[in-house]
Scaffold this motif. Structure first.
Motif, PDB file in Angstrom:
ATOM      1  N   LEU A 152       0.830  -1.206   0.000  1.00  0.00           N
ATOM      2  CA  LEU A 152       0.000   0.000   0.000  1.00  0.00           C
ATOM      3  C   LEU A 152       0.865   1.257   0.000  1.00  0.00           C
ATOM      4  N   TYR A 153       2.006   1.195   0.673  1.00  0.00           N
ATOM      5  CA  TYR A 153       2.914   2.350   0.684  1.00  0.00           C
ATOM      6  C   TYR A 153       3.517   2.579  -0.704  1.00  0.00           C
ATOM      7  N   VAL A 154       3.966   1.516  -1.333  1.00  0.00           N
ATOM      8  CA  VAL A 154       4.556   1.617  -2.676  1.00  0.00           C
ATOM      9  C   VAL A 154       3.531   2.176  -3.665  1.00  0.00           C
ATOM     10  N   LEU A 155       2.281   1.834  -3.482  1.00  0.00           N
ATOM     11  CA  LEU A 155       1.220   2.316  -4.366  1.00  0.00           C
ATOM     12  C   LEU A 155       0.736   3.714  -3.995  1.00  0.00           C
ATOM     13  N   GLY A 156       1.393   4.312  -3.012  1.00  0.00           N
ATOM     14  CA  GLY A 156       1.077   5.679  -2.632  1.00  0.00           C
ATOM     15  C   GLY A 156      -0.276   5.839  -1.971  1.00  0.00           C
ATOM     16  N   TYR A 157      -0.811   4.774  -1.429  1.00  0.00           N
ATOM     17  CA  TYR A 157      -2.127   4.771  -0.788  1.00  0.00           C
ATOM     18  C   TYR A 157      -3.221   5.272  -1.730  1.00  0.00           C
ATOM     19  N   SER A 158      -2.970   5.156  -3.022  1.00  0.00           N
ATOM     20  CA  SER A 158      -3.929   5.579  -4.036  1.00  0.00           C
ATOM     21  C   SER A 158      -5.010   4.517  -4.205  1.00  0.00           C
ATOM     22  N   LYS A 159      -6.273   4.916  -4.051  1.00  0.00           N
ATOM     23  CA  LYS A 159      -7.372   3.965  -4.176  1.00  0.00           C
ATOM     24  C   LYS A 159      -7.341   3.278  -5.534  1.00  0.00           C
ATOM     25  N   ARG A 160      -7.157   4.048  -6.585  1.00  0.00           N
ATOM     26  CA  ARG A 160      -7.165   3.501  -7.945  1.00  0.00           C
ATOM     27  C   ARG A 160      -6.048   2.475  -8.128  1.00  0.00           C
ATOM     28  N   LYS A 161      -4.839   2.819  -7.707  1.00  0.00           N
ATOM     29  CA  LYS A 161      -3.701   1.903  -7.862  1.00  0.00           C
ATOM     30  C   LYS A 161      -3.880   0.655  -7.005  1.00  0.00           C
ATOM     31  N   ILE A 162      -4.387   0.840  -5.795  1.00  0.00           N
ATOM     32  CA  ILE A 162      -4.587  -0.299  -4.891  1.00  0.00           C
ATOM     33  C   ILE A 162      -5.618  -1.265  -5.460  1.00  0.00           C
ATOM     34  N   LEU A 163      -6.698  -0.728  -6.008  1.00  0.00           N
ATOM     35  CA  LEU A 163      -7.736  -1.586  -6.585  1.00  0.00           C
ATOM     36  C   LEU A 163      -7.211  -2.339  -7.801  1.00  0.00           C
ATOM     37  N   ILE A 164      -6.445  -1.661  -8.653  1.00  0.00           N
ATOM     38  CA  ILE A 164      -5.869  -2.345  -9.827  1.00  0.00           C
ATOM     39  C   ILE A 164      -4.936  -3.468  -9.376  1.00  0.00           C
ATOM     40  N   ALA A 165      -4.047  -3.143  -8.429  1.00  0.00           N
ATOM     41  CA  ALA A 165      -3.112  -4.158  -7.921  1.00  0.00           C
ATOM     42  C   ALA A 165      -3.856  -5.299  -7.253  1.00  0.00           C
ATOM     43  N   SER A 166      -4.923  -4.979  -6.512  1.00  0.00           N
ATOM     44  CA  SER A 166      -5.691  -6.013  -5.820  1.00  0.00           C
ATOM     45  C   SER A 166      -6.341  -6.967  -6.813  1.00  0.00           C
ATOM     46  N   PHE A 167      -6.910  -6.434  -7.881  1.00  0.00           N
ATOM     47  CA  PHE A 167      -7.539  -7.290  -8.883  1.00  0.00           C
ATOM     48  C   PHE A 167      -6.499  -8.170  -9.590  1.00  0.00           C
ATOM     49  N   ILE A 168      -5.295  -7.649  -9.762  1.00  0.00           N
ATOM     50  CA  ILE A 168      -4.215  -8.461 -10.341  1.00  0.00           C
ATOM     51  C   ILE A 168      -3.861  -9.607  -9.396  1.00  0.00           C
ATOM     52  N   PHE A 169      -3.691  -9.281  -8.104  1.00  0.00           N
ATOM     53  CA  PHE A 169      -3.366 -10.305  -7.107  1.00  0.00           C
ATOM     54  C   PHE A 169      -4.491 -11.333  -6.998  1.00  0.00           C
ATOM     55  N   ILE A 170      -5.732 -10.856  -6.990  1.00  0.00           N
ATOM     56  CA  ILE A 170      -6.879 -11.769  -6.893  1.00  0.00           C
ATOM     57  C   ILE A 170      -6.897 -12.723  -8.078  1.00  0.00           C
ATOM     58  N   SER A 171      -6.698 -12.194  -9.273  1.00  0.00           N
ATOM     59  CA  SER A 171      -6.745 -13.026 -10.481  1.00  0.00           C
ATOM     60  C   SER A 171      -5.635 -14.066 -10.477  1.00  0.00           C
ATOM     61  N   PHE A 172      -4.397 -13.615 -10.185  1.00  0.00           N
ATOM     62  CA  PHE A 172      -3.262 -14.539 -10.190  1.00  0.00           C
ATOM     63  C   PHE A 172      -3.411 -15.604  -9.111  1.00  0.00           C
ATOM     64  N   SER A 173      -3.721 -15.164  -7.881  1.00  0.00           N
ATOM     65  CA  SER A 173      -3.811 -16.085  -6.755  1.00  0.00           C
ATOM     66  C   SER A 173      -4.946 -17.080  -6.940  1.00  0.00           C
ATOM     67  N   PHE A 174      -6.086 -16.617  -7.456  1.00  0.00           N
ATOM     68  CA  PHE A 174      -7.238 -17.504  -7.643  1.00  0.00           C
ATOM     69  C   PHE A 174      -6.952 -18.561  -8.704  1.00  0.00           C
ATOM     70  N   VAL A 175      -6.365 -18.143  -9.824  1.00  0.00           N
ATOM     71  CA  VAL A 175      -6.020 -19.097 -10.889  1.00  0.00           C
ATOM     72  C   VAL A 175      -4.982 -20.095 -10.378  1.00  0.00           C
ATOM     73  N   TYR A 176      -3.993 -19.574  -9.643  1.00  0.00           N
ATOM     74  CA  TYR A 176      -2.957 -20.450  -9.090  1.00  0.00           C
ATOM     75  C   TYR A 176      -3.562 -21.441  -8.098  1.00  0.00           C
ATOM     76  N   SER A 177      -4.554 -20.971  -7.322  1.00  0.00           N
ATOM     77  CA  SER A 177      -5.232 -21.841  -6.367  1.00  0.00           C
ATOM     78  C   SER A 177      -5.963 -22.971  -7.074  1.00  0.00           C
ATOM     79  N   LEU A 178      -6.645 -22.643  -8.164  1.00  0.00           N
ATOM     80  CA  LEU A 178      -7.347 -23.674  -8.934  1.00  0.00           C
ATOM     81  C   LEU A 178      -6.369 -24.700  -9.506  1.00  0.00           C
ATOM     82  N   PHE A 179      -5.253 -24.201 -10.029  1.00  0.00           N
ATOM     83  CA  PHE A 179      -4.254 -25.092 -10.618  1.00  0.00           C
ATOM     84  C   PHE A 179      -3.658 -26.029  -9.566  1.00  0.00           C
ATOM     85  N   LYS A 180      -3.258 -25.464  -8.413  1.00  0.00           N
ATOM     86  CA  LYS A 180      -2.631 -26.291  -7.387  1.00  0.00           C
ATOM     87  C   LYS A 180      -3.648 -27.220  -6.710  1.00  0.00           C
TER      88      LYS A 180
END
Length: 235
Positions: A152-180
């Motif tokens: 959150l600090y690296v993203l400058g506490y920006s709502k827009r940046k945090i939401l974009i990063a969160s959706f990236i993490f959600i997508s990657f982690s969820f797909v990885y979870s299904l695969f594993k």
């Protein structure tokens, strides 16, 4: 930006339902309930709230403040439970009690989930009577807490940046979870990368839950029961 009160009846209610389902499904039905997954979402929500209230501080100050709150609320109870459990293990002369010391050690430094992966332990069908096994969940929580303040600090506490990063993490982690889950269920159950998507749903919820609170609460309860039923059927 929406600021939640420290105590929220709706989220505390979800916690209570989660705990109830965990006890019922684990103790009497030998099933996975989905309750822990809801705890992870709630943790993501609350930890984001704590961090976003200290955005004016430097990374070091914010990080220290964040961890001071985390440790104050959880570390002493966790360590107390570990030592009390070890006391009863030796008092009752548990089988494999010296092996359980290793699990106690890993639990105390919050890497029990990784040690369980290394041990290739099946969550519901283990031959080892291990009271420290349940520390896998709080271990994953602490591993997420290491990442979140920095992110959150690296993203400058920006709502827009945090939401974009969160959706990236959600997508990657969820797909990885299904695969594993398909290739190695034990690994998928205990590994932080297969669980982080749940925490980041909580991060996203922090920025949205204040706008249409009643609607989102109803949707949350509905999705909670869908997840619980899905986990119950599939376990």
């Amino acid at each position: 930006m929406y600021r939640a009160n420290t105590y929220r009846n709706d989220i505390q209610g979800l916690r209570a339902i989660s705990a109830f389902l965990i006890v019922i499904c684990h103790v009497w039905m030998n099933k996975i309930s989905g309750g822990v997954d809801i705890f992870f979402v709630i943790s993501g929500f609350f930890m984001t709230q704590v961090i976003m209230k200290n955005t004016e501080k430097s990374l070091f100050e914010s990080y220290i403040n964040f961890w001071a709150k985390v440790l104050r609320k959880t570390f002493i109870p966790v360590v107390s439970v570990i030592f009390l459990t070890l006391f009863f293990i030796f008092l009752l002369n548990f089988p494999s009690k010296f092996l359980l010391i290793k699990h106690a050690e890993k639990s105390a430094i919050f890497i029990e989930n990784l040690y369980l992966i290394k041990s290739n332990l099946n969550y519901l069908n283990s031959d080892l009577l291990n009271p420290f096994q349940q520390f896998w969940a709080i271990s994953i929580q602490y591993q997420f807490y290491i990442l979140l303040p920095i992110l959150l600090y690296v993203l400058g506490y920006s709502k827009r940046k945090i939401l974009i990063a969160s959706f990236i993490f959600i997508s990657f982690s969820f797909v990885y979870s299904l695969f594993k889950t398909y290739t190695d269920q034990n690994y998928a159950y205990f590994h932080p990368l297969t669980r982080f998507w749940e925490f980041f749903i909580g991060v996203v919820a922090y920025f949205f839950i204040g706008y249409k609170r009643k609607i989102i609460s109803l949707i949350s309860v509905f999705l909670f029961f869908v997840l619980a039923v899905f986990c119950f059927i599939c376990s």
